[in-house]
Design a protein around this motif. Structure first.
Motif, PDB file in Angstrom:
ATOM      1  N   ASN A 123      -4.676  -9.490   2.088  1.00 19.92           N
ATOM      2  CA  ASN A 123      -4.202  -9.369   0.705  1.00 19.92           C
ATOM      3  C   ASN A 123      -3.906  -7.890   0.498  1.00 19.92           C
ATOM      4  O   ASN A 123      -4.813  -7.061   0.470  1.00 19.92           O
ATOM      5  CB  ASN A 123      -5.267  -9.852  -0.274  1.00 19.92           C
ATOM      6  CG  ASN A 123      -5.522 -11.339  -0.129  1.00 19.92           C
ATOM      7  OD1 ASN A 123      -4.635 -12.091   0.260  1.00 19.92           O
ATOM      8  ND2 ASN A 123      -6.744 -11.757  -0.432  1.00 19.92           N
ATOM      9  N   VAL A 124      -2.623  -7.570   0.380  1.00 20.04           N
ATOM     10  CA  VAL A 124      -2.195  -6.171   0.449  1.00 20.04           C
ATOM     11  C   VAL A 124      -1.970  -5.612  -0.956  1.00 20.04           C
ATOM     12  O   VAL A 124      -1.373  -6.270  -1.807  1.00 20.04           O
ATOM     13  CB  VAL A 124      -0.895  -6.070   1.279  1.00 20.04           C
ATOM     14  CG1 VAL A 124      -0.432  -4.631   1.397  1.00 20.04           C
ATOM     15  CG2 VAL A 124      -1.124  -6.669   2.660  1.00 20.04           C
ATOM     16  N   GLU A 125      -2.466  -4.398  -1.157  1.00 15.79           N
ATOM     17  CA  GLU A 125      -2.530  -3.876  -2.525  1.00 15.79           C
ATOM     18  C   GLU A 125      -1.594  -2.701  -2.800  1.00 15.79           C
ATOM     19  O   GLU A 125      -1.574  -2.170  -3.906  1.00 15.79           O
ATOM     20  CB  GLU A 125      -3.972  -3.469  -2.840  1.00 15.79           C
ATOM     21  CG  GLU A 125      -4.973  -4.574  -2.509  1.00 15.79           C
ATOM     22  CD  GLU A 125      -6.032  -4.778  -3.574  1.00 15.79           C
ATOM     23  OE1 GLU A 125      -5.929  -4.173  -4.642  1.00 15.79           O
ATOM     24  OE2 GLU A 125      -6.966  -5.543  -3.303  1.00 15.79           O
ATOM     25  N   SER A 126      -0.847  -2.242  -1.793  1.00 10.34           N
ATOM     26  CA  SER A 126       0.099  -1.142  -2.045  1.00 10.34           C
ATOM     27  C   SER A 126       1.151  -1.120  -0.942  1.00 10.34           C
ATOM     28  O   SER A 126       0.939  -1.669   0.148  1.00 10.34           O
ATOM     29  CB  SER A 126      -0.622   0.212  -2.075  1.00 10.34           C
ATOM     30  OG  SER A 126      -1.129   0.520  -0.790  1.00 10.34           O
ATOM     31  N   LEU A 127       2.260  -0.431  -1.240  1.00 14.75           N
ATOM     32  CA  LEU A 127       3.318  -0.303  -0.236  1.00 14.75           C
ATOM     33  C   LEU A 127       2.839   0.506   0.975  1.00 14.75           C
ATOM     34  O   LEU A 127       3.066   0.097   2.122  1.00 14.75           O
ATOM     35  CB  LEU A 127       4.578   0.304  -0.873  1.00 14.75           C
ATOM     36  CG  LEU A 127       5.781   0.424   0.051  1.00 14.75           C
ATOM     37  CD1 LEU A 127       6.181  -0.912   0.642  1.00 14.75           C
ATOM     38  CD2 LEU A 127       6.976   1.027  -0.707  1.00 14.75           C
ATOM     39  N   PRO A 128       2.155   1.646   0.764  1.00  9.64           N
ATOM     40  CA  PRO A 128       1.671   2.380   1.947  1.00  9.64           C
ATOM     41  C   PRO A 128       0.775   1.525   2.839  1.00  9.64           C
ATOM     42  O   PRO A 128       0.826   1.610   4.068  1.00  9.64           O
ATOM     43  CB  PRO A 128       0.882   3.556   1.360  1.00  9.64           C
ATOM     44  CG  PRO A 128       1.272   3.663  -0.064  1.00  9.64           C
ATOM     45  CD  PRO A 128       1.898   2.374  -0.481  1.00  9.64           C
ATOM     46  N   GLU A 129      -0.055   0.677   2.220  1.00  5.98           N
ATOM     47  CA  GLU A 129      -0.917  -0.187   3.038  1.00  5.98           C
ATOM     48  C   GLU A 129      -0.067  -1.161   3.849  1.00  5.98           C
ATOM     49  O   GLU A 129      -0.321  -1.395   5.043  1.00  5.98           O
ATOM     50  CB  GLU A 129      -1.906  -0.956   2.137  1.00  5.98           C
ATOM     51  CG  GLU A 129      -2.853  -1.845   2.937  1.00  5.98           C
ATOM     52  CD  GLU A 129      -3.606  -2.850   2.094  1.00  5.98           C
ATOM     53  OE1 GLU A 129      -3.750  -2.671   0.878  1.00  5.98           O
ATOM     54  OE2 GLU A 129      -4.053  -3.860   2.680  1.00  5.98           O
ATOM     55  N   MET A 130       0.970  -1.717   3.198  1.00  5.06           N
ATOM     56  CA  MET A 130       1.833  -2.671   3.897  1.00  5.06           C
ATOM     57  C   MET A 130       2.474  -1.993   5.119  1.00  5.06           C
ATOM     58  O   MET A 130       2.560  -2.571   6.208  1.00  5.06           O
ATOM     59  CB  MET A 130       2.929  -3.166   2.932  1.00  5.06           C
ATOM     60  CG  MET A 130       3.700  -4.358   3.440  1.00  5.06           C
ATOM     61  SD  MET A 130       2.695  -5.858   3.500  1.00  5.06           S
ATOM     62  CE  MET A 130       2.826  -6.448   1.812  1.00  5.06           C
ATOM     63  N   GLN A 131       2.909  -0.746   4.913  1.00  2.00           N
ATOM     64  CA  GLN A 131       3.559  -0.023   6.011  1.00  2.00           C
ATOM     65  C   GLN A 131       2.582   0.200   7.173  1.00  2.00           C
ATOM     66  O   GLN A 131       2.941   0.053   8.338  1.00  2.00           O
ATOM     67  CB  GLN A 131       4.101   1.320   5.495  1.00  2.00           C
ATOM     68  CG  GLN A 131       5.346   1.131   4.635  1.00  2.00           C
ATOM     69  CD  GLN A 131       5.627   2.307   3.695  1.00  2.00           C
ATOM     70  OE1 GLN A 131       4.742   3.109   3.407  1.00  2.00           O
ATOM     71  NE2 GLN A 131       6.856   2.395   3.200  1.00  2.00           N
TER      72      GLN A 131
END
Ligand code: LLP
Length: 381
Positions: free
Chosen positions: A109-117
């Motif tokens: 469960n991803v909470e930010s764009l930087p985390e997704m990257q």
């Protein structure tokens, strides 16, 4: 709840007592309410990661929701399959993401764009594709304590709605993550239906919008949050799961082939646990009578941290007379107080006290403050 007092008398206090039948009955009730519908429940392991509790929950068939590498390890050690593990949290480290990918977990469960990257990059380095859900912050007030409210714009959690389009687009363009779902969690100890209904309506809106754009979302995850009755544990030993799941059955428009996931913590384990403590002294002040027990905020921090109240019962006093007491722990802080102006059976040194509904966020939040030992765990069997 009936406590095995003869057994208790021989034990050192404080300890957490778990009634495993209550836990099993709770799990049965959950199961019976999600059978025949595409609902999957993950147990939010943050509520209690005690070995025995975990093994019973695993046997019941639930999955797990983790928020740290430590919780992931605890779930794997307890025998949960990676394919049933959701991994949430605003600050997953590279090491934690790597462990999730290595264990082929169900979904991040991803909470930010930087985390997704970062997830995309780590998965790419491993030659894998990670399943991801975007955690959306729907800006819904759960009407609960501010420390356990998570779904407002001012909270650190999830992606705010105006930023959602950008992260959806960016995620779809990343080769090593697969966008499977939308995730939500608006808070904990939610006692009203309204916030959950509003959540369903918001999800319906979002589904319509992304469906029109041809974006297929396989999984909706609505998190946890179902509250329990701390004041009357005996008449509400099993939370109202029917009422809770019915809200989603009636208000959420699931699409064909979609699964609805839940991450329930407190409602699964709170009522099966009590913190059992002995009265060390009864002390009369000028304005108050104090019952000083051998458990403190290091054993159960919820009253000090969230002004929570756990029902207090003298489980050994045979007195029919009552008195009014403040029930406090031994720790050198005035917040180390379990109850003020409590009407209890006449209490004396050596009596045993139960702090009820402590199975969730009790033992797991214990600390060594004041160099105190961790409380032990005792089971009904
Ligand atoms: N999913 C996510 C993403 C969460 O953050 C939480 C809880 C849950 C599920 C489980 O929520 P539940 O069903 O237990 O309400 N220590 C506090 C509660 C903190 C809850 C944090 N997140 C307390 O003692 O009240």
């Amino acid at each position: 709840m009936i406590f095995p007092l003869d057994k208790f008398k021989t034990l050192e206090t404080p300890f957490y007592y778990y009634d495993l039948n209550v836990l099993k009955n709770t799990l049965e009730e959950i199961k019976s309410n999600v059978s025949g519908v595409p609902f999957k429940v993950h147990y939010a392991i943050k509520a209690n990661a005690n070995d025995r509790i975990l093994s019973i929950i695993r046997e019941s068939g639930l999955g797990v929701d983790c928020v740290s590498g430590g919780e992931l390890n605890a779930a794997i050690k307890a025998g949960f399959d990676g394919s049933k593990i959701a991994f949430a949290g605003v600050g997953k480290t590279d090491k934690e993401i790597s462990a999730g990918i290595d264990n082929d977990i169900f979904c991040f469960n991803v909470e930010s764009l930087p985390e997704m990257q970062v997830i995309n990059e780590i998965a790419s380095n491993k030659g894998k594709t990670a399943n991801v859900a975007i955690r959306i912050n729907p800006n819904i007030d759960a009407h609960t304590h501010k420390y356990i409210t998570t779904g407002l714009n001012e909270n650190k959690f999830g992606i705010n709605l105006p930023q959602l389009d950008d992260i959806v687009k960016a995620t779809l363009a990343m080769p090593n993550v697969k966008l499977c779902g939308f995730h939500f969690h608006i808070g904990s100890q939610i006692l009203e239906k309204e916030p959950f209904i509003m959540l369903c309506e918001k999800i319906n809106e979002l589904q319509d919008k992304y469906e029109k754009q041809g974006i297929e979302i396989k999984i909706i995850n609505v998190g946890g949050g179902l509250g329990i009755d701390y004041n009357n544990p005996d008449s509400a030993l099993i939370p109202d799961f029917k009422g809770y799941f019915d809200i989603f059955k009636q208000n959420l428009k699931l699409r064909h082939g979609q699964e609805l996931h839940f991450e329930l913590g407190r409602s699964v384990v709170a009522q099966c646990g009590s913190l059992i403590t002995r009265v060390t002294y009864v002390k009369s002040g000028t304005a108050k009578k104090f019952i000083i027990v051998d458990a403190g905020m290091s054993d159960l921090i919820r009253p000090a941290l969230y002004q929570a109240h756990h029902k207090i019962e003298n489980i050994t006093s045979a007195a029919t007379d009552v008195d009014v007491y403040d029930v406090v722990g031994p720790i050198c802080e005035s917040s180390d107080c379990f109850g003020t102006d409590e009407t209890l059976a006449l209490t004396k040194r050596g009596d045993m006290i139960a702090l009820r509904s402590a199975g969730a966020y009790g033992e797991i939040m214990a600390s060594h403050y004041n160099c105190r030992e961790f409380p032990q765990s005792v089971y009904s069997d």
